[in-house]
Write a protein that holds these residues in place. Structure first.
Motif, PDB file in Angstrom:
ATOM      1  N   ALA A 109       0.833  -1.204   0.000  1.00 47.92           N
ATOM      2  CA  ALA A 109       0.000   0.000   0.000  1.00 47.92           C
ATOM      3  C   ALA A 109       0.869   1.256   0.000  1.00 47.92           C
ATOM      4  CB  ALA A 109      -0.934  -0.001   1.205  1.00 47.92           C
ATOM      5  N   LEU A 110       1.944   1.228   0.788  1.00 47.13           N
ATOM      6  CA  LEU A 110       2.804   2.408   0.888  1.00 47.13           C
ATOM      7  C   LEU A 110       3.703   2.570  -0.332  1.00 47.13           C
ATOM      8  CD1 LEU A 110       3.806   2.466   4.669  1.00 47.13           C
ATOM      9  CD2 LEU A 110       1.815   3.451   3.513  1.00 47.13           C
ATOM     10  N   SER A 111       3.764   1.561  -1.193  1.00 47.72           N
ATOM     11  CA  SER A 111       4.566   1.664  -2.408  1.00 47.72           C
ATOM     12  C   SER A 111       3.800   2.345  -3.545  1.00 47.72           C
ATOM     13  CB  SER A 111       5.025   0.276  -2.868  1.00 47.72           C
ATOM     14  OG  SER A 111       3.941  -0.471  -3.398  1.00 47.72           O
ATOM     15  N   LEU A 112       2.500   2.582  -3.362  1.00 41.95           N
ATOM     16  CA  LEU A 112       1.718   3.260  -4.398  1.00 41.95           C
ATOM     17  C   LEU A 112       2.219   4.690  -4.580  1.00 41.95           C
ATOM     18  CD1 LEU A 112      -1.877   2.051  -3.466  1.00 41.95           C
ATOM     19  CD2 LEU A 112      -0.477   1.276  -5.389  1.00 41.95           C
ATOM     20  N   THR A 113       2.135   5.170  -5.798  1.00 45.11           N
ATOM     21  CA  THR A 113       2.612   6.512  -6.118  1.00 45.11           C
ATOM     22  C   THR A 113       1.436   7.406  -6.517  1.00 45.11           C
ATOM     23  OG1 THR A 113       2.927   6.018  -8.463  1.00 45.11           O
ATOM     24  CG2 THR A 113       4.765   5.523  -6.970  1.00 45.11           C
ATOM     25  N   GLY A 114       1.740   8.670  -6.724  1.00 42.74           N
ATOM     26  CA  GLY A 114       0.700   9.574  -7.194  1.00 42.74           C
ATOM     27  C   GLY A 114       0.112   9.117  -8.522  1.00 42.74           C
ATOM     28  N   ARG A 115       0.960   8.504  -9.362  1.00 44.05           N
ATOM     29  CA  ARG A 115       0.490   8.039 -10.666  1.00 44.05           C
ATOM     30  C   ARG A 115      -0.381   6.790 -10.555  1.00 44.05           C
ATOM     31  NH1 ARG A 115       3.100   9.595 -14.993  1.00 44.05           N
ATOM     32  NH2 ARG A 115       5.084   9.753 -13.850  1.00 44.05           N
ATOM     33  N   THR A 116      -0.049   5.900  -9.606  1.00 48.50           N
ATOM     34  CA  THR A 116      -0.772   4.621  -9.490  1.00 48.50           C
ATOM     35  C   THR A 116      -1.893   4.667  -8.465  1.00 48.50           C
ATOM     36  OG1 THR A 116       0.821   3.773  -7.864  1.00 48.50           O
ATOM     37  CG2 THR A 116       1.272   3.322 -10.199  1.00 48.50           C
ATOM     38  N   ALA A 117      -2.175   5.855  -7.921  1.00 52.91           N
ATOM     39  CA  ALA A 117      -3.223   5.974  -6.900  1.00 52.91           C
ATOM     40  C   ALA A 117      -4.577   5.524  -7.457  1.00 52.91           C
ATOM     41  CB  ALA A 117      -3.319   7.413  -6.413  1.00 52.91           C
ATOM     42  N   THR A 138      -2.244  -2.814 -10.302  1.00 52.37           N
ATOM     43  CA  THR A 138      -1.152  -3.761 -10.519  1.00 52.37           C
ATOM     44  C   THR A 138      -0.177  -3.605  -9.363  1.00 52.37           C
ATOM     45  OG1 THR A 138      -1.387  -3.636 -12.924  1.00 52.37           O
ATOM     46  CG2 THR A 138       0.690  -4.490 -12.062  1.00 52.37           C
ATOM     47  N   ILE A 139      -0.019  -4.654  -8.595  1.00 57.71           N
ATOM     48  CA  ILE A 139       0.791  -4.623  -7.377  1.00 57.71           C
ATOM     49  C   ILE A 139       2.022  -5.495  -7.561  1.00 57.71           C
ATOM     50  CG2 ILE A 139       0.831  -5.175  -4.907  1.00 57.71           C
ATOM     51  CD1 ILE A 139      -0.961  -2.816  -5.614  1.00 57.71           C
ATOM     52  N   ARG A 140       3.175  -4.963  -7.181  1.00 55.33           N
ATOM     53  CA  ARG A 140       4.409  -5.745  -7.168  1.00 55.33           C
ATOM     54  C   ARG A 140       4.646  -6.208  -5.735  1.00 55.33           C
ATOM     55  NH1 ARG A 140       8.698  -6.217 -10.593  1.00 55.33           N
ATOM     56  NH2 ARG A 140       7.900  -4.513 -11.893  1.00 55.33           N
ATOM     57  N   GLY A 141       4.547  -7.524  -5.528  1.00 58.60           N
ATOM     58  CA  GLY A 141       4.646  -8.063  -4.183  1.00 58.60           C
ATOM     59  C   GLY A 141       6.007  -8.658  -3.882  1.00 58.60           C
ATOM     60  N   PHE A 156       1.171   8.144  -0.151  1.00 61.18           N
ATOM     61  CA  PHE A 156       0.858   8.442   1.248  1.00 61.18           C
ATOM     62  C   PHE A 156       2.034   9.161   1.895  1.00 61.18           C
ATOM     63  CE2 PHE A 156      -1.895   4.768   0.302  1.00 61.18           C
ATOM     64  CZ  PHE A 156      -3.115   5.387   0.532  1.00 61.18           C
ATOM     65  N   LEU A 157       1.734  10.340   2.447  1.00 60.78           N
ATOM     66  CA  LEU A 157       2.768  11.232   2.956  1.00 60.78           C
ATOM     67  C   LEU A 157       2.641  11.424   4.461  1.00 60.78           C
ATOM     68  CD1 LEU A 157       2.489  13.920   0.133  1.00 60.78           C
ATOM     69  CD2 LEU A 157       4.116  12.013   0.282  1.00 60.78           C
ATOM     70  N   GLY A 158       3.791  11.727   5.076  1.00 59.93           N
ATOM     71  CA  GLY A 158       3.816  12.018   6.497  1.00 59.93           C
ATOM     72  C   GLY A 158       3.479  13.467   6.772  1.00 59.93           C
ATOM     73  N   ALA A 159       3.512  13.830   8.043  1.00 57.85           N
ATOM     74  CA  ALA A 159       3.092  15.170   8.459  1.00 57.85           C
ATOM     75  C   ALA A 159       3.925  16.270   7.824  1.00 57.85           C
ATOM     76  CB  ALA A 159       3.144  15.278   9.984  1.00 57.85           C
ATOM     77  N   ARG A 160       5.187  15.975   7.462  1.00 58.88           N
ATOM     78  CA  ARG A 160       6.066  16.981   6.872  1.00 58.88           C
ATOM     79  C   ARG A 160       6.184  16.835   5.355  1.00 58.88           C
ATOM     80  NH1 ARG A 160      11.103  17.377  11.235  1.00 58.88           N
ATOM     81  NH2 ARG A 160       9.814  17.923  13.053  1.00 58.88           N
TER      82      ARG A 160
END
Length: 316
Positions: free
Chosen positions: A173-181, A190-193, A229-233
């Motif tokens: 889930a955390l490997s998703l990018t803005g493009r693959t959202a 498409t998930i790379r496991g 998915f981004l952190g507070a900063r």
């Protein structure tokens, strides 16, 4: 991958250290194993070399590996057992050692038959611990207001919804990018496991809605090739923060400690099976290499049926 300099404190000949480095490069480059797995494998082999230093009375090298007998491996496992190692750790360690010796055998440098003759310790079979469908819905709803910032609440809900709605691992889930959202209208991901294996998973509308809600509130705009998915900063979200969010939800919903982010993946599989899903399809959705790995969920379902039977049958 280069050999960790600190690991060279474990006595081994330069020739043997070079072979370990070549083996780790093979695992990383050709087998595409994760860095975490490589570190564990190297640690297991170094632990075995440390044992051989005491067991054989000198620095182990290629010649010592060629002369190993089944009794040497049994002595190693016995010492680890006396030190308190559990069956799972012993089996994992033996697997790493076998992998290294098998690599050397394919190069024609040793005979790995002695290691292959040792049966791994029998491991206790622990069943996955899913949460109920009602609890899963409560976890991913984002309605408990556990965070001070609404966008962080929405972010956590989106991550957890992906775990339960698509059966993803947290790292996936955390490997998703803005493009693959997964946005409104997205039907599949498409998930790379593990091991670089790709799989296609269907996306429910509720997953897209959760991601859209997060992106609408997020004060940062994820880059197309940057993390979704981004952190507070504004940096990549640390998985530990998702685990802490789940810990808060556990407390609020009075759930057991087994209710972790990964338990949502277990819940995805268990609830699909209970709803009539077939094992082969669930295997593909989870990205399991072997059907036997997926079959453990049939035991979970059977255990829950027997528990309900014991509670409800009038002649109990």
């Amino acid at each position: 991958m280069t050999v960790d300099p600190d690991s060279l404190l474990v006595t081994a000949t330069p020739e043997l250290n070079a072979r370990i480095g070549a083996w780790l490069d093979h695992l990383g480059d050709e087998r595409r194993l994760s860095d975490k797995t490589l570190v564990a494998y190297e640690r297991d082999v170094r632990q075995f070399l440390r044992f051989l230093t005491d067991h054989l009375g000198g620095t182990p090298g290629m010649a010592e590996l060629r002369d190993l007998r089944p009794a040497d491996f049994r002595a190693f496992l016995a010492r680890r057992r006396r030190a308190g190692a559990q069956s799972r750790s012993l089996a994992r360690g033996l697997a790493g050692i076998r992998s290294f010796l098998g690599f050397l055998e394919r190069r024609g440098e040793v005979n790995a038959a002695a290691a292959g003759a040792i049966r791994p310790p029998r491991q206790p079979r622990s069943l996955p611990k899913p949460v109920s469908a009602a609890d899963a819905r409560a976890i991913v709803s984002g309605e408990l207001a556990m965070e001070a910032e609404p966008w962080i609440e929405a972010r956590n809900a989106a991550v957890l919804t992906l775990l339960y709605g698509c059966g993803l691992r947290l790292a996936e889930a955390l490997s998703l990018t803005g493009r693959t959202a997964p946005r409104r209208g997205t039907k599949t991901l498409t998930i790379r496991g593990k091991g670089g294996k790709e799989r296609i998973v269907p996306v429910l509308p509720v997953v897209c809605e959760a991601v859209d809600a997060y992106l609408k509130l997020c004060p940062y705009t994820p880059e197309p090739d940057g993390p979704l998915f981004l952190g507070a900063r504004g940096g990549p979200l640390n998985p530990r923060l998702v685990q802490l969010a789940m810990q808060k939800l556990r407390s609020a919903l009075a759930l057991p400690d087994s209710a972790t982010p990964h338990a949502l993946r277990h819940s995805f599989a268990t609830h699909l099976l209970a709803g009539g899903g077939d094992l082969r399809t669930i295997q593909e959705l989870l990205g399991h290499a072997s059907l036997s790995t997926t079959q453990i969920y049939t035991e979970v379902d059977t255990a829950r049926l027997l528990e309900a039977y014991d509670k409800a049958h009038p002649r109990r």
